[in-house]
Enzyme design. Sequence first.
Site, PDB file in Angstrom:
ATOM      1  N   LYS A 207       0.305 -25.397  -5.917  1.00  0.00           N
ATOM      2  CA  LYS A 207       1.485 -25.315  -6.788  1.00  0.00           C
ATOM      3  C   LYS A 207       2.657 -26.064  -6.147  1.00  0.00           C
ATOM      4  O   LYS A 207       3.330 -26.873  -6.786  1.00  0.00           O
ATOM      5  CB  LYS A 207       1.832 -23.836  -7.012  1.00  0.00           C
ATOM      6  CG  LYS A 207       3.080 -23.571  -7.848  1.00  0.00           C
ATOM      7  CD  LYS A 207       3.270 -22.063  -8.046  1.00  0.00           C
ATOM      8  CE  LYS A 207       4.552 -21.738  -8.801  1.00  0.00           C
ATOM      9  NZ  LYS A 207       4.656 -20.313  -9.140  1.00  0.00           N
TER      10      LYS A 207
ATOM     11  N   ASP B 290       0.813  -1.229   0.000  1.00  0.00           N
ATOM     12  CA  ASP B 290       0.000   0.000   0.000  1.00  0.00           C
ATOM     13  C   ASP B 290       0.842   1.273   0.000  1.00  0.00           C
ATOM     14  O   ASP B 290       0.407   2.312   0.482  1.00  0.00           O
ATOM     15  CB  ASP B 290      -0.938   0.047   1.233  1.00  0.00           C
ATOM     16  CG  ASP B 290      -1.681  -1.256   1.443  1.00  0.00           C
ATOM     17  OD1 ASP B 290      -2.311  -1.717   0.486  1.00  0.00           O
ATOM     18  OD2 ASP B 290      -1.622  -1.826   2.546  1.00  0.00           O
TER      19      ASP B 290
ATOM     20  N   HIS C 174      -3.826  -1.883  -6.858  1.00  0.00           N
ATOM     21  CA  HIS C 174      -3.093  -0.677  -7.253  1.00  0.00           C
ATOM     22  C   HIS C 174      -4.095   0.323  -7.811  1.00  0.00           C
ATOM     23  O   HIS C 174      -4.886  -0.009  -8.680  1.00  0.00           O
ATOM     24  CB  HIS C 174      -2.043  -1.003  -8.338  1.00  0.00           C
ATOM     25  CG  HIS C 174      -0.947  -1.886  -7.853  1.00  0.00           C
ATOM     26  ND1 HIS C 174      -0.053  -2.511  -8.696  1.00  0.00           N
ATOM     27  CD2 HIS C 174      -0.592  -2.264  -6.602  1.00  0.00           C
ATOM     28  CE1 HIS C 174       0.795  -3.223  -7.976  1.00  0.00           C
ATOM     29  NE2 HIS C 174       0.481  -3.097  -6.709  1.00  0.00           N
TER      30      HIS C 174
END
Length: 449
Positions: free
Chosen positions: A166, A35, A63
Site C-alpha cells: 500500500k 488482547d 476478538h
Amino acid sequence: MSHKSCYTNPGTGGKRPRNDKGNKVTVVLGAQWGDEGKGKVVDLLATESDIICRCQGGNNAGHTVVVDGKEYDFHLLPSGIINSKAVSVIGNGVVIHLPGLLEEAEKNEKKGLKDWEKRLIISDRAHIVFDFHQAVDGLQEVQRQAQDGINIGTTKKGIGPTYSSKASRTGLRICDLLDDFKDFSTRFKNLAQQYQAMFPTLVVDVDGQLNKLKEYAERIRPMVRDGVYFMYDAINGPPKKILVEGANAALLDIDFGTYPFVTSSNCTVGGVCTGLGIPPLNIGDVYGVVKAYTTRVGIGAFPTEQLNEVGELLQTRGHEVGVTTGRKRRCGWLDLVILRYANMINGFTAFALTKLDILDVMDEIKVGVSYKLKGKKIPYFPANMDVLQKVEVEYEKLPGWKSDTSACRKWEDLPGKAQNYIRFVENHVGVPIKWVGVGKGRESMIQTF
C-alpha cells in the site's frame, strides 16, 4: 458573493458558526498490547448500535464474543455482526484477506450466525491481502531470524507486506478487483513477480489464485460500497448510533507502539479518521479497554513482566492464549505508565477494566506507577526499545481482596479492596472506569456510572 462573505454570518457580522452537526461516533480501543477484551466491550455497545465499523488492521486481530453461551471468534468481521439489526462496515484502512473473511463467516455460521452478508459493507478503497503476502510474511520472519537472531513475532497473516504494498503504491484494492479483471490480473502478476524477485523461494500459482479471486469478486460484489459516501451519509443523516472497534492496541501502533515490535497500522484514535474517512469533529466518546494486569504476545520490551509464579498464575487463571495465534501470552502486573501514555495519544473518555476476577486469589497486588532510568524518574514512555528494556519500574503494593468476584453484578457487590484497586487506577491515570469485567459473558460487565 465576495470571498469575505463566505466566512461571516451576514446576520451578525461575526464568525460563521462551528459546524457541530452530525452523529458522533463512539470508539473502542485497546490501551495496552492488545488482547484486553475489546470484543466484549464492543459486543456490549453493539447491542444498541446501528452501525459497527472496523477501521484498521486485518485478520491478525482476534476478538472473542460470548453470547448465550456460544463463543464466536472474529478476525476480520466486526464483532457487531452478531447484532442482526445493525450494519457492519469494514473500512478502507483494513487490509482484507478474502479467503480468510469467507472462511471466518462460514465457521461462525455453523455456530449460529445468520444473514451476515446482508448486513456487511466493505469499503471499495480497502487493500487486499493476497496469499503471497502471507507467504512473504513468514519468509521475512525467517530472514530476520537468520540476520539478527530475532524476529518480530508477526501473526504471518500478511498484514505487514500488504501495508508495505500500500505504502509503495503497488497494492491492489477491492475497487480494482471489481473493475476490469484483465487490468487487475496484469497488476497482480506484476506484484507477484516483484516479490518473487525479492524471495527466490516464493512460489505463486498465479492462474490458480486469479481464478479464485474472480470467484471472490462475485461473492463480495453486493457488499462493496464507496465507504466515504456511506460514512458521510451515516454521520449526517437521521440520528444513528455508530460504533468503531479498533483492532490491536496503543502499544502496537506503527507510530506510537514499541517499534519495531508493533503492527503495521495506526491502532490509536487517528486510525479511526483515516481508516473510515470520519472527520475528527464527529468523534465522540473514546473508550480504552484495559486488562486488570498486563499481557503481551510475541517479543519486545515488557517492563512489568513477571517471569515467576505470579506470571504463571495470571497466565493459567486468565487462560492467556492468543485468539489468532494460539501463542501463550506473557503476563505481568498492571503498568500505569503505559495507560497514561495511551491516554495522552487517545484522550480516553473512560476505561473498561476487564478480567478483574483473575486477581481474586492474590494476597498482594502490585501496580507499576512510574519508570526510573539511571535512578531518575522519567515523565515519558521511551521510544527506543533498548532504553525501555533498561527502565526500572516503581511499584505500589495494594492488598488483595481474596474473594470471588465472578458473581458480582453491581459496584456495591465488589469487595472494598477491589473497589480500592479500581479507584487507585482511576486516580493515577486520570480516567474514570465505566465498566469492570469479572467474567466471560455479557452479563459479567459491571457498569459503574
